[in-house]
Design an enzyme around this catalytic site. Structure first.
Site, PDB file in Angstrom:
ATOM      1  CG  ASP A 188      -0.240  -0.016   2.579  1.00 19.74           C
ATOM      2  OD1 ASP A 188       0.588   0.800   2.644  1.00 19.74           O
ATOM      3  OD2 ASP A 188      -0.751  -0.904   3.350  1.00 19.74           O
ATOM      4  NE  ARG A 189       0.013   8.326  -2.041  1.00 20.53           N
ATOM      5  CZ  ARG A 189      -0.867   9.471  -2.165  1.00 20.53           C
ATOM      6  NH1 ARG A 189      -1.938   9.376  -1.715  1.00 20.53           N
ATOM      7  NH2 ARG A 189      -0.171  10.421  -2.491  1.00 20.53           N
TER       8      ARG A 189
END
Length: 319
Positions: A188-189
């Site tokens: 994820d980011r």
């Protein structure tokens, strides 16, 4: 637990660039705060004491230049094939990943390869990129498999493109290959660390399939200290929407506050580590993947990448 981590005893757990520049300090797993631990410091953190070298020495810079030369040579070799109008049929087959050139010659002689619907048995036959080549009833492509290992920084998403124009991992590996690459799995980011990108669809499918059980090790930093009771609950399995989240190993990190945890998992559920700790009332402040399927971020600075060696590729194929 010592057996579980025997293979990665020398790999460093680093969560940010500032820590990568430090030459001291230990990072090792320690189950429940007791028992034997393993030291994850690599030689590159303190230099090779055996030969009296220190980080940043002339020898280290020479090694960096040598690695850079090898990377450029590999890229030019792949790029050279891309810009050719034609390619020998046996090389076309070998580049598709089916077999070696010598084995491809045998397949051609046996009449097992078709080009544009016609069986070709001629040695040295030249194939154009627009030609349709079929082996064993399946169409093949001449792209040579490329494998790129990236140390992903925070703020990038693990997709090939984004409708919101956010930064993606593709921006970081734009010059890594003339072929289009795809990330294997996702981070994820906000998560940093090891991620593999390749154009090998078979390898991607293999590494992301649940039955493959690709091992992943994370360095987790929580908003508060983890209690022994909660660590035991996580080790036994936390129930999430998909079912029981199985954690292969979980430990405190020696020499670090008890809010820094080492975890080994193989399940690939979305944001699974963050959700495990949220279920028990913790927030994950930093999450760094330090190992994926036996590959580590050693000697790869945050935001940088390198091409896997042939040995590493062979090891992946044998998993």
């Amino acid at each position: 637990m010592e057996k579980k981590y025997a293979k990665i005893e020398k790999e460093p757990f680093v969560s940010n660039q500032s820590e990568e520049r430090k030459s001291s300090g230990k990072t090792s797993f320690k189950r429940g705060g007791a028992g034997k631990s393993f030291d994850t410091r690599g030689k590159y953190e303190r230099g090779s004491l055996k030969y009296g070298r220190k980080p940043g020495s002339e020898t280290d810079r020479d090694d960096d230049r040598a690695r850079s030369f090898v990377q450029k040579r590999r890229f030019k070799k792949v790029e050279k094939d891309v810009h050719k109008d034609t390619i020998r049929l046996n090389k076309y087959i070998a580049n598709s990943g089916i077999c070696s050139r010598r084995e491809a010659d045998d397949l051609i002689v046996q009449g097992l390869v078709e080009v544009n619907g016609q069986v070709v048995t001629e040695m040295g036959y030249q194939v154009q990129k627009t030609d349709k080549v079929v082996f064993d009833g399946q169409g093949i492509t001449p792209e040579k498999p490329v494998y790129v290992l990236l140390n992903k920084p925070k703020g990038y998403i693990s997709t090939t493109k984004d409708d919101k124009a956010r930064k993606t991992v593709m921006d970081l590996v734009a010059n890594a290959s003339p072929y289009r690459l795809f990330p294997v799995g996702r981070l994820d980011r906000s998560t940093t660390g090891v991620i593999l990108l390749t154009n090998d669809g078979h390898m991607t499918k293999k590494l992301t399939h649940p039955s493959f059980d690709a091992k992943k090790i994370y360095h987790v930093t929580l908003d508060k200290k983890l209690t022994n009771e909660d660590m035991k609950l996580i080790a036994e399995g936390i129930r999430l929407e998909e079912g029981i989240a199985i954690v292969d190993q979980i430990s405190f990190i020696e020499g670090k506050p008890r809010n820094e945890i080492g975890m080994e998992i193989h399940i690939g559920w979305n944001r699974v580590i963050r959700r495990i700790f949220q279920r028990l009332g913790y927030e994950v402040e930093a999450l760094d993947r330090v190992m994926f399927a036996g590959m580590t971020k050693k000697n790869i600075k945050r935001g940088h990448w390198r091409i896997l060696t042939e040995l590493e590729v062979n090891n992946l194929k044998m998993l």
